[in-house]
Design an enzyme around this catalytic site. Structure first.
Site, short mmCIF file in Angstrom:
data_model
loop_
_atom_site.label_atom_id
_atom_site.label_comp_id
_atom_site.label_asym_id
_atom_site.label_seq_id
_atom_site.Cartn_x
_atom_site.Cartn_y
_atom_site.Cartn_z
N GLU A 19 9.86 2.91 10.62
CA GLU A 19 10.63 4.12 10.55
C GLU A 19 9.83 5.14 10.74
O GLU A 19 8.93 5.37 9.71
CB GLU A 19 11.30 3.79 9.64
CG GLU A 19 12.29 2.26 9.64
CD GLU A 19 13.04 2.57 10.64
OE1 GLU A 19 14.25 3.35 10.68
OE2 GLU A 19 13.68 1.87 10.74
N GLU B 16 8.96 17.59 14.74
CA GLU B 16 8.95 17.09 13.40
C GLU B 16 8.16 18.10 12.47
O GLU B 16 6.66 18.34 12.16
CB GLU B 16 9.14 15.29 12.40
CG GLU B 16 9.13 15.58 11.40
CD GLU B 16 9.28 13.35 11.02
OE1 GLU B 16 8.46 13.24 11.16
OE2 GLU B 16 10.61 13.26 10.22
N CYS C 75 13.06 11.45 6.66
CA CYS C 75 12.99 11.10 8.31
C CYS C 75 14.18 11.58 8.58
O CYS C 75 15.23 11.60 9.86
CB CYS C 75 12.86 10.05 8.51
SG CYS C 75 13.26 8.81 7.70
N LYS D 212 0.80 -0.81 -0.30
CA LYS D 212 -0.02 -0.49 -0.05
C LYS D 212 1.49 1.22 -0.43
O LYS D 212 1.41 1.92 1.20
CB LYS D 212 -1.13 -0.09 1.47
CG LYS D 212 -1.64 0.93 0.88
CD LYS D 212 -1.76 1.76 1.25
CE LYS D 212 -2.77 3.32 2.11
NZ LYS D 212 -1.86 4.55 1.65
C1 UN1 Z 1 13.78 8.75 4.52
O1 UN1 Z 1 14.34 9.80 4.87
O2 UN1 Z 1 12.16 7.79 4.96
O3 UN1 Z 1 19.24 8.29 4.51
C2 UN1 Z 1 14.81 7.84 4.19
C3 UN1 Z 1 18.86 9.55 3.29
C4 UN1 Z 1 18.64 8.15 2.20
C5 UN1 Z 1 17.29 7.86 2.68
C6 UN1 Z 1 16.04 8.54 3.15
N1 UN1 Z 1 19.81 7.24 1.19
O4 UN1 Z 1 18.02 10.53 3.51
#
Ligand code: UN1
Length: 526
Positions: A276, A411, A310, A202
């Site tokens: 995550e 965030e 993230c 999804k």
């Molecule tokens: C994300 O932002 O969910 O390390 C992953 C990084 C990328 C992955 C980000 N390779 O910024």
């Protein structure tokens, strides 16, 4: 409708089922489908949603099924059939399918990057990087098909073997965000598949086109149709997958709030769950740092992907001796970043994903002002000309941000950087650690002692020395501590533990009843 996959390529093994024609609910729009039970199909309800280009909202990419629990039910039933077959396929053969997936991603890299930028906005250099992360993950997973190791260790009894090995688990629910529309699904699905599981996928409702092409590629590479199911839609689709009793494994990347409610359901149902979630990552620049390097790092970390990672740098912790110089240079450089359509040459920063994301950024700008932080760059929508057609926001910097303020703690997932001044290394580390998240951190220094202190003292899953907070490589474990995650890691070698169940086998060929812990013990050889 979704274009049927070309089977002219030499790597194609079987033609995937073609999408059926359907009446477009929006005149002229391309109509895309779910992939359930080996067929491209509309949602059971017939409902759809529109996918638009966030850089130009007049650009309609197409309509996608707004699925519901009924569609999820069919997908899970089919995935169970897929699992029965795929789990018995030898792991090296499963890995070989993923090698072909990697080859197809290489061949279609630019095309996928282009449609991904159209769909979610980040510049082409970044979407090419996103595809590359998927390619790297595919080739890594392909080799793991020949390495899914257990252990054989000595038994404490004679004429007896003791060994551990891995078994596939079942149907995995894969729920992914918009910001890495290809890479994140590959991080989850390739390990799941090479371990012998089936997937109900999804994708975020903002990036259904990339997800569709991804599934087409899996099928073209030879993945048996029942093994993957694509169910488009909104949060209720994800919720139905999470709550389905025949989905024993769930992997989710997204907000901490959604992750919490998924965790509650999975906890009640005893499911295996990988989360995550959020980040509030800091780059620390100490007095002895190379300032040119630190400046390039923070611009990329804070404003790359419009701050929608993230791993994004949302805090800049500056030691007093470099604070004023670096801040002045940063403000100047941020003002020079070129905003625009990521498909246009020269664009540094694309739009936010949708209007709600832009409104959230605006709210945090208001919060920052109310908290007394000093707005030194940006702070408003980017407008004028073509920018008016998309969800653009100026790269924004607040100085004099107080550690503990909401701006510094929460965030935002946008192009907003908070600058915090500190006096000492200890204070810098304390500020870094005093948030509820812990994904990545970064320290710019030339001091080897401080570098290793950072590696051991910063409470994050990843620490970079003299590099920004973004840019994790696909072959190393990825994940965070505290409320960023729940202890699992994606990427690298560790993720294969999540997608496989360890089983232990004992074979006693002594011909007698041997009682462990009773008939022999250490220190009594013959
Ligand atoms: C994300 O932002 O969910 O390390 C992953 C990084 C990328 C992955 C980000 N390779 O910024």
């Amino acid at each position: 409708m979704a274009s049927p996959v070309s089977t002219e390529s030499g790597t194609a093994r079987s033609a995937p089922p073609a999408a059926p024609p359907a009446a477009p609910p929006i005149a002229g729009a391309r109509v895309f489908h779910n992939f359930i039970a080996g067929q491209w199909t509309a949602a059971a309800s017939g409902a759809t949603f529109a996918d638009v280009n966030p850089a130009d909202t007049s650009d309609l990419i197409g309509t996608f099924p707004r699925s519901g629990p009924e569609d999820v039910e069919r997908a899970v039933r089919s995935a169970q059939r897929g699992f029965a077959r795929w789990s018995r396929t030898p792991a090296p053969v499963r890995g070989d399918v993923l090698r072909r997936v990697g080859d197809l991603l290489v061949a279609r890299k630019d095309e996928i990057a282009d449609l991904m930028t159209r769909e979610m906005g980040k510049p082409l250099a970044e979407t090419r990087g996103d595809v590359q992360e998927g390619i790297d993950t595919a080739y890594y997973a392909a080799t793991v098909g020949r390495q899914l190791a257990g252990r054989t260790v000595p038994s404490e009894l004679r004429a007896k073997w003791a060994m551990s090995y891995r078994r596939p688990i079942g149907v995995c629910g894969i729920i992914t965000p918009f910001n890495f529309p290809l890479a994140i699904p590959t991080w989850k699905m390739f390990p799941a598949l090479v371990c012998g599981n089936a997937c109900v996928f999804k994708p975020a409702e903002d990036v259904p086109h990339t997800a569709t092409v991804f599934v087409e590629i899996l099928l073209e590479a030879g993945l048996p149709p029942d093994v993957v199911q694509l169910v488009h839609g909104e949060g209720d689709v994800g919720a139905a997958i999470v709550a389905h009793p025949d989905v024993p494994v769930v992997s989710f990347t997204g907000s901490t709030e959604t992750g919490r409610s998924i965790g509650e359901v999975c906890g009640r149902m005893h499911k295996r769950l990988s989360l995550e979630m959020g980040g509030k990552n800091a780059q620390i620049v100490l007095d002895d740092a190379d300032l040119d390097l630190a400046l390039d790092g923070v611009l990329w970390g804070a404003f790359g992907t419009t701050g929608q990672r993230c791993t994004a740098t949302s805090r800049l912790i500056l030691q007093r001796g470099v604070h004023d110089t670096l801040l002045a240079r940063l403000v100047e450089r941020a003002a020079g970043l070129r905003l625009g359509d990521g498909r246009r040459e020269g664009t540094d920063v694309g739009p936010l994903i949708h209007d709600a994301a832009r409104r959230k950024v605006e709210e945090y700008v208001a919060i920052g002002r109310a908290e007394g932080a000093q707005l030194v760059a940006g702070g408003a929508r980017a407008t004028g000309g073509a920018l008016d057609r998309g969800f653009f926001f100026q790269p924004t910097i607040f100085a004099n941000v107080r550690a503990g303020a909401r701006l510094e703690q929460e965030e935002i997932f946008g192009p907003v950087l908070s600058v915090i001044r500190v006096d000492t290394v200890d204070e810098a580390f304390a500020v870094n650690n005093d948030v509820r998240y812990g994904l990545s951190s970064s320290v710019y220094t030339r001091d080897v002692t401080v570098s290793f202190r950072a590696l051991s003292e910063l409470d994050t899953g990843i620490t970079y020395i003299n590099a920004p907070t973004i840019g994790a490589e696909a072959h190393l474990p990825f994940g965070g501590v505290k409320q960023t995650g729940n202890g699992h890691r994606e990427g690298g070698w560790e993720v294969y533990d999540f997608y496989s169940e360890t089983k232990v086998g004992y074979v006693d060929f002594s011909g007698t009843l041997q009682r462990a812990q009773i008939d022999t013990y250490l220190g009594t050889p013959d």
